[in-house]
Design an enzyme around this catalytic site. Structure first.
Site, short mmCIF file in Angstrom:
data_model
loop_
_atom_site.label_atom_id
_atom_site.label_comp_id
_atom_site.label_asym_id
_atom_site.label_seq_id
_atom_site.Cartn_x
_atom_site.Cartn_y
_atom_site.Cartn_z
N ASP A 80 47.16 38.96 17.26
CA ASP A 80 45.99 38.93 17.42
C ASP A 80 45.56 37.10 17.49
O ASP A 80 46.02 36.71 16.63
CB ASP A 80 44.87 39.43 16.36
N ASP A 102 45.54 33.11 23.12
CA ASP A 102 44.05 32.52 23.00
C ASP A 102 44.06 31.25 23.57
O ASP A 102 44.22 30.28 22.70
CB ASP A 102 43.33 32.69 21.79
N SER A 211 32.38 44.18 15.36
CA SER A 211 31.85 44.63 13.90
C SER A 211 30.08 43.98 13.75
O SER A 211 30.00 43.02 14.38
CB SER A 211 32.39 43.82 12.85
#
Ligand SMILES: [Zn+2]
Length: 306
Positions: A80, A102, A211
């Site tokens: 991630d 990223d 979330s």
């Protein structure tokens, strides 16, 4: 069964459901998320952030791979928010089957160049790549002003980025931020933007910061091209809240008494997120054997075998 990220996401994307990606940072969380995904027959992704990787160490990845291989539902192991080319290569060598690079805070051209370089390295060994365009904002934004730091992904840039880099799936900024939101703030997902980006690019879209977003909004986004939903804060909050309750009793000292209630709380979140993603029973839409994943020959080096 362990698969590449593309192998896990393709059937979901084709059928209009999403695969939940759970950020894992200890062995209990790992086994609980896998077990609950098996219980509801949901494909899933084990997502490991560089900070989580650093906490657990390289050897932990051997356990993740062994457990993923032994699991009856499709599983990918994802890095991630990979920050650098070298970090991503290190993850591929350890046996991650999906990597995110990223470069979203870089100038556009540099993001393209870095992401393209990662794709060129990952594709020959069957590892999938997630890129990001637009910025999803700070972690745990404290104020509405910080929420406004989100730079929304435009369909034009998304299409150009996917064409220029060859990424397998794309993280988009569509109204969510990472972590926990300021009190009283409810993120508004721009479903129209998700839909227009989906029309503009051929690859699955990824929702970060899921979330705290309303379940119905996430489910709507899934209907418009989101095929991977990252879940971290909601799951960890439930896990540690239950752990605190148990540990409030100073007599508790046995791990086999302390952890199971907290892991059960985590499993309830995993089950709920699978429902929100529409992935319950989704494992039945996969062929039994992974199709294209080749285990890189450096996986299983002496440190991993004994
Ligand atoms: Zn993220």
């Amino acid at each position: 069964m362990l698969m590449s990220g593309t192998e896990v996401l393709a059937p979901a994307f084709a059928r209009g459901f999403a695969v939940p990606a759970y950020n894992i940072s200890d062995y209990g969380m790992l086994t609980a998320a896998l077990a609950e995904s098996e219980a509801v027959r949901s494909p899933m992704i084990i997502s490991i952030h560089p900070a989580e990787w650093q906490l657990m160490g390289d050897e932990f990845l051997a356990s993740v791979r062994k457990l993923a291989e032994a699991t009856s539902v499709p599983v990918a192991i994802q890095l991630d928010h990979g920050a650098t080319y070298d970090q991503v290569i290190g993850a591929i060598r350890l046996g991650f089957t999906s990597v995110m690079i990223d470069g979203s805070l870089l100038p556009y051209d540099e993001n393209v160049a870095l992401t393209r370089k990662v794709v060129n390295a990952a594709r020959p060994v069957g590892v999938s790549v997630e890129g990001e365009i637009g910025t999803i904002g700070p972690r745990d934004p404290q104020t509405i002003e910080e929420m406004n730091e989100i730079t929304y992904t435009t369909p034009e840039e998304a299409a150009a980025f996917v064409a220029a880099t060859g990424v397998d799936y794309l993280a988009v900024a569509v109204g969510t931020a990472h972590g926990v939101y300021p009190p009283g703030f409810s993120p508004q997902l721009k479903i129209d933007l998700v839909a227009t980006i989906h029309d503009a690019v051929p690859v699955p879209l990824v929702l970060h910061g899921g979330s705290g977003a309303a379940d119905a909004e996430v489910s709507r986004a899934v209907k418009h091209g989101i095929a991977k939903v990252n879940i971290s804060a909601d799951m960890k909050t439930a896990y540690f809240a239950r752990l605190r309750e148990v540990l409030a009793d100073p007599a508790e000292r046995e791990p086999h008494d302390i952890y199971p209630p907290a892991l059960e709380a985590l499993r309830q979140v995993v089950r709920h997120k699978a429902e929100v993603c529409g992935s319950v029973g989704g494992a039945d839409h996969y062929s039994v054997r992974p199709l294209g994943l080749r285990t890189p020959r450096w996986v299983g080096a002496p440190v991993l075998e004994h």
